[in-house]
Write an enzyme that holds these catalytic residues in place. Sequence first.
Site, PDB file in Angstrom:
ATOM      1  N   GLY A 197       0.815  -1.215   0.000  1.00 40.16           N
ATOM      2  CA  GLY A 197       0.000   0.000   0.000  1.00 40.16           C
ATOM      3  C   GLY A 197       0.844   1.259   0.000  1.00 40.16           C
ATOM      4  O   GLY A 197       0.536   2.237  -0.708  1.00 40.16           O
ATOM      5  N   CYS A 198       1.907   1.257   0.766  1.00 39.77           N
ATOM      6  CA  CYS A 198       2.773   2.435   0.858  1.00 39.77           C
ATOM      7  C   CYS A 198       3.526   2.670  -0.443  1.00 39.77           C
ATOM      8  O   CYS A 198       3.742   3.818  -0.846  1.00 39.77           O
ATOM      9  CB  CYS A 198       3.743   2.281   2.030  1.00 39.77           C
ATOM     10  SG  CYS A 198       2.886   2.158   3.618  1.00 39.77           S
ATOM     11  N   THR A 199       3.920   1.589  -1.105  1.00 42.50           N
ATOM     12  CA  THR A 199       4.591   1.711  -2.400  1.00 42.50           C
ATOM     13  C   THR A 199       3.637   2.290  -3.433  1.00 42.50           C
ATOM     14  O   THR A 199       3.988   3.228  -4.161  1.00 42.50           O
ATOM     15  CB  THR A 199       5.139   0.350  -2.857  1.00 42.50           C
ATOM     16  OG1 THR A 199       6.109  -0.097  -1.892  1.00 42.50           O
ATOM     17  CG2 THR A 199       5.787   0.435  -4.232  1.00 42.50           C
TER      18      THR A 199
END
Length: 156
Positions: free
Chosen positions: A44-46
């Site tokens: 998700g952060c990527t």
Amino acid sequence: MSSVTIGNAVPAFTAQSTQGEITQNNFLSQWTVLYFYPKDSTPGCTTQAQNFRDQLENFKAANCQIIGVSRDSLKSHDNFTGKQSLPFALVSDPDETLCTLFDVMKMKNMYGKQVRGVERSTFLIDPKGVLVKEWRGLRVPGHVDQVLQAVTEAAR
């Protein structure tokens, strides 16, 4: 140190980033999107970082900079920045100074256990250093487009 709230200026702070030291003065003279995320190189952060990267020219057209924040180390941020070709600063906040200032540390459920971590959140700061909008507990899909729309409307 109390939390920053909508309508108030971001208080003084100093933090280290992949592009050097950042203070509240970095928020002056342009719009700033300050986004908090749980961990470098997670799915998700990527995706969120890639979405900000891919829309960066549109944010710049609205006189807006992007700054990401997590508790990861500068070394981790440097690796993440390199792998994802991120052209914006990532702040390392291992002591949770900014996380506390923006009140993003929350208890979350992870694999059935309660853990304390960063609640994915984004903040829009105006060119005078005043917090004008926030998104808390957000989902990644479509979020960057929402933020860009808010910046574009606010910058008019």
